[in-house]
Scaffold this motif. Sequence first.
Motif, PDB file in Angstrom:
ATOM      1  N   ILE B 111       0.848  -1.203   0.000  1.00 19.75           N
ATOM      2  CA  ILE B 111       0.000   0.000   0.000  1.00 19.75           C
ATOM      3  C   ILE B 111       0.876   1.243   0.000  1.00 19.75           C
ATOM      4  CG2 ILE B 111      -1.593   1.376   1.406  1.00 19.75           C
ATOM      5  CD1 ILE B 111      -2.960  -1.250   2.207  1.00 19.75           C
ATOM      6  N   PHE B 112       1.873   1.244   0.873  1.00 18.73           N
ATOM      7  CA  PHE B 112       2.737   2.431   0.950  1.00 18.73           C
ATOM      8  C   PHE B 112       3.613   2.558  -0.289  1.00 18.73           C
ATOM      9  CE2 PHE B 112       2.023   4.678   4.810  1.00 18.73           C
ATOM     10  CZ  PHE B 112       1.421   3.769   5.665  1.00 18.73           C
ATOM     11  N   SER B 113       4.071   1.426  -0.802  1.00 19.92           N
ATOM     12  CA  SER B 113       4.896   1.453  -2.009  1.00 19.92           C
ATOM     13  C   SER B 113       4.097   2.021  -3.186  1.00 19.92           C
ATOM     14  CB  SER B 113       5.381   0.035  -2.326  1.00 19.92           C
ATOM     15  OG  SER B 113       5.963  -0.019  -3.610  1.00 19.92           O
ATOM     16  N   LYS B 114       2.867   1.547  -3.321  1.00 19.08           N
ATOM     17  CA  LYS B 114       2.049   1.993  -4.454  1.00 19.08           C
ATOM     18  C   LYS B 114       1.675   3.464  -4.322  1.00 19.08           C
ATOM     19  CE  LYS B 114       0.171  -2.454  -5.785  1.00 19.08           C
ATOM     20  NZ  LYS B 114      -0.938  -3.402  -5.794  1.00 19.08           N
ATOM     21  N   THR B 115       1.360   3.874  -3.114  1.00 20.81           N
ATOM     22  CA  THR B 115       0.951   5.266  -2.985  1.00 20.81           C
ATOM     23  C   THR B 115       2.134   6.212  -3.215  1.00 20.81           C
ATOM     24  OG1 THR B 115      -0.487   6.729  -1.718  1.00 20.81           O
ATOM     25  CG2 THR B 115       1.185   5.625  -0.488  1.00 20.81           C
ATOM     26  N   SER B 116       3.335   5.781  -2.815  1.00 22.60           N
ATOM     27  CA  SER B 116       4.535   6.600  -3.069  1.00 22.60           C
ATOM     28  C   SER B 116       4.756   6.719  -4.565  1.00 22.60           C
ATOM     29  CB  SER B 116       5.768   5.972  -2.428  1.00 22.60           C
ATOM     30  OG  SER B 116       5.587   5.807  -1.042  1.00 22.60           O
ATOM     31  N   PHE B 117       4.647   5.581  -5.254  1.00 26.68           N
ATOM     32  CA  PHE B 117       4.857   5.581  -6.701  1.00 26.68           C
ATOM     33  C   PHE B 117       3.796   6.423  -7.395  1.00 26.68           C
ATOM     34  CE2 PHE B 117       6.249   4.156 -10.734  1.00 26.68           C
ATOM     35  CZ  PHE B 117       5.121   3.919 -11.496  1.00 26.68           C
ATOM     36  N   THR B 118       2.546   6.222  -7.007  1.00 21.37           N
ATOM     37  CA  THR B 118       1.434   6.958  -7.625  1.00 21.37           C
ATOM     38  C   THR B 118       1.628   8.459  -7.451  1.00 21.37           C
ATOM     39  OG1 THR B 118      -0.083   5.124  -7.251  1.00 21.37           O
ATOM     40  CG2 THR B 118      -1.072   7.300  -7.559  1.00 21.37           C
ATOM     41  N   THR B 119       2.003   8.871  -6.271  1.00 20.62           N
ATOM     42  CA  THR B 119       2.205  10.302  -6.010  1.00 20.62           C
ATOM     43  C   THR B 119       3.305  10.849  -6.909  1.00 20.62           C
ATOM     44  OG1 THR B 119       1.567   9.918  -3.716  1.00 20.62           O
ATOM     45  CG2 THR B 119       2.611  12.017  -4.195  1.00 20.62           C
ATOM     46  N   ASN B 120       4.369  10.077  -7.086  1.00 19.77           N
ATOM     47  CA  ASN B 120       5.468  10.494  -7.955  1.00 19.77           C
ATOM     48  C   ASN B 120       4.992  10.650  -9.401  1.00 19.77           C
ATOM     49  OD1 ASN B 120       8.066  11.120  -8.808  1.00 19.77           O
ATOM     50  ND2 ASN B 120       8.763   8.994  -8.831  1.00 19.77           N
ATOM     51  N   VAL B 121       4.198   9.692  -9.872  1.00 18.76           N
ATOM     52  CA  VAL B 121       3.705   9.740 -11.255  1.00 18.76           C
ATOM     53  C   VAL B 121       2.794  10.955 -11.441  1.00 18.76           C
ATOM     54  CG1 VAL B 121       2.259   8.577 -12.970  1.00 18.76           C
ATOM     55  CG2 VAL B 121       3.878   7.250 -11.614  1.00 18.76           C
ATOM     56  N   LEU B 122       1.885  11.148 -10.514  1.00 19.01           N
ATOM     57  CA  LEU B 122       0.920  12.239 -10.650  1.00 19.01           C
ATOM     58  C   LEU B 122       1.627  13.597 -10.576  1.00 19.01           C
ATOM     59  CD1 LEU B 122      -2.114  10.873  -8.583  1.00 19.01           C
ATOM     60  CD2 LEU B 122      -1.542  10.530 -10.989  1.00 19.01           C
ATOM     61  N   HIS B 123       2.633  13.688  -9.730  1.00 17.88           N
ATOM     62  CA  HIS B 123       3.428  14.922  -9.631  1.00 17.88           C
ATOM     63  C   HIS B 123       4.093  15.221 -10.971  1.00 17.88           C
ATOM     64  CE1 HIS B 123       6.653  17.644  -8.280  1.00 17.88           C
ATOM     65  NE2 HIS B 123       5.903  17.900  -7.243  1.00 17.88           N
ATOM     66  N   SER B 124       4.656  14.186 -11.590  1.00 12.43           N
ATOM     67  CA  SER B 124       5.316  14.351 -12.899  1.00 12.43           C
ATOM     68  C   SER B 124       4.295  14.729 -13.969  1.00 12.43           C
ATOM     69  CB  SER B 124       6.027  13.066 -13.300  1.00 12.43           C
ATOM     70  OG  SER B 124       6.994  12.703 -12.336  1.00 12.43           O
ATOM     71  N   LEU B 125       3.109  14.146 -13.903  1.00  9.38           N
ATOM     72  CA  LEU B 125       2.072  14.449 -14.884  1.00  9.38           C
ATOM     73  C   LEU B 125       1.660  15.919 -14.802  1.00  9.38           C
ATOM     74  CD1 LEU B 125      -0.069  13.649 -17.001  1.00  9.38           C
ATOM     75  CD2 LEU B 125      -1.556  12.939 -15.129  1.00  9.38           C
ATOM     76  N   VAL B 126       1.450  16.379 -13.587  1.00  8.30           N
ATOM     77  CA  VAL B 126       1.045  17.783 -13.427  1.00  8.30           C
ATOM     78  C   VAL B 126       2.157  18.719 -13.897  1.00  8.30           C
ATOM     79  CG1 VAL B 126       0.329  19.542 -11.770  1.00  8.30           C
ATOM     80  CG2 VAL B 126      -0.566  17.227 -11.586  1.00  8.30           C
ATOM     81  N   SER B 127       3.394  18.353 -13.649  1.00  6.52           N
ATOM     82  CA  SER B 127       4.526  19.168 -14.140  1.00  6.52           C
ATOM     83  C   SER B 127       4.478  19.266 -15.654  1.00  6.52           C
ATOM     84  CB  SER B 127       5.860  18.553 -13.723  1.00  6.52           C
ATOM     85  OG  SER B 127       5.999  18.556 -12.330  1.00  6.52           O
ATOM     86  N   ALA B 128       4.176  18.144 -16.305  1.00  2.00           N
ATOM     87  CA  ALA B 128       4.097  18.137 -17.769  1.00  2.00           C
ATOM     88  C   ALA B 128       2.931  19.007 -18.244  1.00  2.00           C
ATOM     89  CB  ALA B 128       3.935  16.709 -18.284  1.00  2.00           C
ATOM     90  N   MET B 129       1.810  18.932 -17.547  1.00  2.00           N
ATOM     91  CA  MET B 129       0.648  19.760 -17.917  1.00  2.00           C
ATOM     92  C   MET B 129       0.988  21.233 -17.752  1.00  2.00           C
ATOM     93  SD  MET B 129      -2.502  17.727 -16.145  1.00  2.00           S
ATOM     94  CE  MET B 129      -3.202  16.251 -16.886  1.00  2.00           C
ATOM     95  N   LEU B 130       1.636  21.554 -16.646  1.00  2.00           N
ATOM     96  CA  LEU B 130       1.995  22.954 -16.390  1.00  2.00           C
ATOM     97  C   LEU B 130       2.879  23.492 -17.492  1.00  2.00           C
ATOM     98  CD1 LEU B 130       2.613  22.984 -12.548  1.00  2.00           C
ATOM     99  CD2 LEU B 130       1.122  24.550 -13.794  1.00  2.00           C
ATOM    100  N   HIS B 131       3.773  22.665 -17.959  1.00  2.00           N
ATOM    101  CA  HIS B 131       4.672  23.167 -18.993  1.00  2.00           C
ATOM    102  C   HIS B 131       3.926  23.434 -20.302  1.00  2.00           C
ATOM    103  CE1 HIS B 131       8.761  24.106 -20.210  1.00  2.00           C
ATOM    104  NE2 HIS B 131       8.342  23.773 -21.412  1.00  2.00           N
TER     105      HIS B 131
END
Lengths: 317, 626
Positions: B111-131
């Motif tokens: 659970i913790f592994s997946k949520t850490s990974f998911t947060t990282n992916v979503l953070h990267s996605l939003v960065s891409a959208m912002l750009h």
Amino acid sequence: MKNITSVNPWHLGVLQETEYDCFIGTIGYETRAIFFASEYELNASKRIAIGFSHNNVMHYKKNLAWYSDNAFEIHTPKDNEEFKVLANRYLQELLSYTQEHTDRSVLNICIDISSITRYRLATWIEALRKLDTGAISVTVDFVYSRAKFSSPPHESIINRSIGPLPGFAGWASPNLPLTVVVGVGYEPDKALGSVLFLDPADCWAFIPAGHHKNYSDAIESANEQLWEFIDPKKKIFYDVQTPFNNYLKLDAFVYGALKTNRVVLLPFGPKTFVLSCLLLACQNTKVGVWHVKSAKNTEPLDREPNGKVIGLRACIG
Amino acid sequence: MSHANSPSLYEAFNARTLQPHEVAKSFIPSEPFKRLVSKNHTIVVGPRGSGKTTMFKMLQQPALESWDHPEADEYRKRVDYSSVYVGTDINWKLQVDSLVGNDFSENEKNIFSKTSFTTNVLHSLVSAMLHRLSADRTENEIEYRKVVLTSKKESEISKAIASNWCLDLTLPSLLSLKQSLSDRFNKIHILSSIEAHKDSEGRIDRLSEIEFLHLNYLDSVKYAIEVFDDAIDQMGARWALLFDEMELAPEWLKNQLLSSNSLIRSADERILFKLSISLYDKDLEFSNILSPMSKHDFDPIALWYPKHNDGFTFSNTLWKSILDRRNIKYGNPEDVLGSSIFDYSQKGKPGADSIYGKNSAHRRRFEKLQEIDESFVEYLASRDIDLSELDAGSETDRAKKIRKIIAIVAVREAYRNRDKKLRSRRNTDLYCGARTFFAMIESNPRWLIAISNKLLSKELKAGKIPESIQNEEIFNAAIRFMAMLKTIPCTIPEEDEHGENVKSVADLIETIGVFFMKKVILDDFSPEPPSSFVVDSKVSSTVIDLLSKALNVGAIIYVPNQSESILLDDLTGKRFRLCYLLSVIYKLPIRLGRAISLSSILSESKPSQKNEKSPPKVTRSLFDQL
């Protein structure tokens, strides 16, 4: 989890003023393993010495005998897991005893880190922070017997694992670049390999100074290849004789680095530098402290005391 | 205190330190990059330093829009999707692994592994959208995939995404979304710490009540890109998830993407997966993802070259770009680096001035070896080779008899003395010259850039880098590489059941290198001494583990035959050679020699065999003599 509320200088004069609830020694194979306990009169209600189940070579038996003859409670955990259980249990019992039999508001502990392993040092600190001390605060004096120069290992040591010390992995967003701060020692290429393993964006070296010239030469030689990877402007020298100043220096550096980076501390070299890294990481949970585990049959090196003892005092609230 | 990059050897070439637009400043497109940009799921395979991260960073919008290269416009047209770079490193992996204690169940750890990974992916996605929304552009940036979004629409999509992702926003904006995700990283740590102090009983129930812990990264990504693309009127647009360094990814993710039931087979058509990974991971079966039956599987791209000439074009192009930046003009790499002894493309012509003529270096080597090596004399006689007529006859004859032994003769003459022992030599002309240099750096951009910078920091003589400088820097690079190999951590059983006597990666490489050195230089002359090996079934799992580590850092190079996949499920039965950079240490020719079983190398190298077959160990003092 308790915080380290302060880190302060320590000097020998403190021994006379302090009534320790416990003194913790290490039964190691180095000559200096018993130096502090045998040289100075300790005002400690309880005395415990913890040995190892392997590498019982050189002065190990002699040191074991000394601790035993001087009424220390002796323990020999078979591995790190057993040590961890022992450390946590011992501190809990010590705390319970203090709470039940005294009206003290401060638990005073002295730990001789001269011959301790990095793993054990980290485990003690973790265990101290986890203690549910209630209103009692804990003061820990970490003492260290400095050593005479001894030749570095003849060959590179085989590494079994590289990773964070237990409880000291740190936590920071992977989107920040990684800065590694390596405290160099004189084991050939050990720092280089660890830095390359971590593959960071930036690397700084903290280099021990203020000791015998032979040490400086040995460090320079052992890290010849590492210097190819580190900008000369990113070498910071620290005086091994002043651990508190070094702690402050490191603290200032990490404070600046954390603004834009993740930080991993890789402390090779003197144990006082390792101690500073661990105490700093307690106060900055983003920071990781890593260690390298060597092969069990690594060539043991004796270290004789040079007569000087230094230390740091940490208060845990 | 400044933490800006500075020109140390290391920082000069680690793509991880660079922002995408910085990567673009010096990026040279290659065949692998051309394939990477395709609208296929792709898996890029190569050792550390081979350029995987650099190529992934180039796929990002900030890199492509600032890229100034003759082919840049063409690539910008081809990359008509948005890339989301999801990086990782060993530190992050171990931080996630250490997040929870041993009293957490596997389920709770996941659970913790997946949520850490998911947060990282979503953070990267939003960065891409912002750009994509960013109105800021420097003079050098091209208008590329920028979109306009009104504040109202940005507010709507931010709120919608935040709701789906269980985030509380301080402000309804994409920037606030990103900051909330940064805050979530902290919350994950705090939550794990709180749970560590609570009784394990009831933990799974407590965790099940926290919604964000159970987000599925792919579902969350799909929703967000749908909302975003609808808002910018680009419904159905494509996005690429770039998962770098998959060898560090959590097991559940590797299984999800790289197993026989890979989820990409049922994944949304809008999403491309581009993965990078080291050559070998014992827990993965790559053959599962290369099924010819499914069009959804990965297109594998190799970033290494089994044969030394194969990477020449790429290396030359990169080398040229390095020289261009220093305003050094040249036509061929030989103009600056000189020619190589190991350049097998050189053909002989008749006459005294030919490369085999009376005054030629090749002739001198052959003659010198003839003077000191009886076994070579016997070989020449058996093949009816007359050194005085080396340049006579047809090119075909020479190819058959002479060209194939030039390399062997060269190293043997340089390092063997009359007493059949190793000779210490300073500054030979063996390991220099363009072809040799490019072969030795294995077309590894990291090595090429690092060593090139060192070479070019010295003074050129008549426009060339002196051989002595090339020798010195190549040798230093090899020594640094060996120093790194020595510190690779490995677990060796206490009991050496197979009697292989190999304790570390460096030990294994040393054993193999010294074995080949003995065969080439000390044993009787052979036109085809072994210089590659096959991992046979007698090799222990311990040695296989060491080999995998050596492979993934580039110390050994996989040499597949034509029918073999570049992706390795298993090392057994596969052929490898040492990387050519190590040739300068073990005095080996730069050529792919015949293969021998690894178990026979290990068997012959045992220290208990105190006979003349035991090869010498290469000690540091021997290095010092070179």
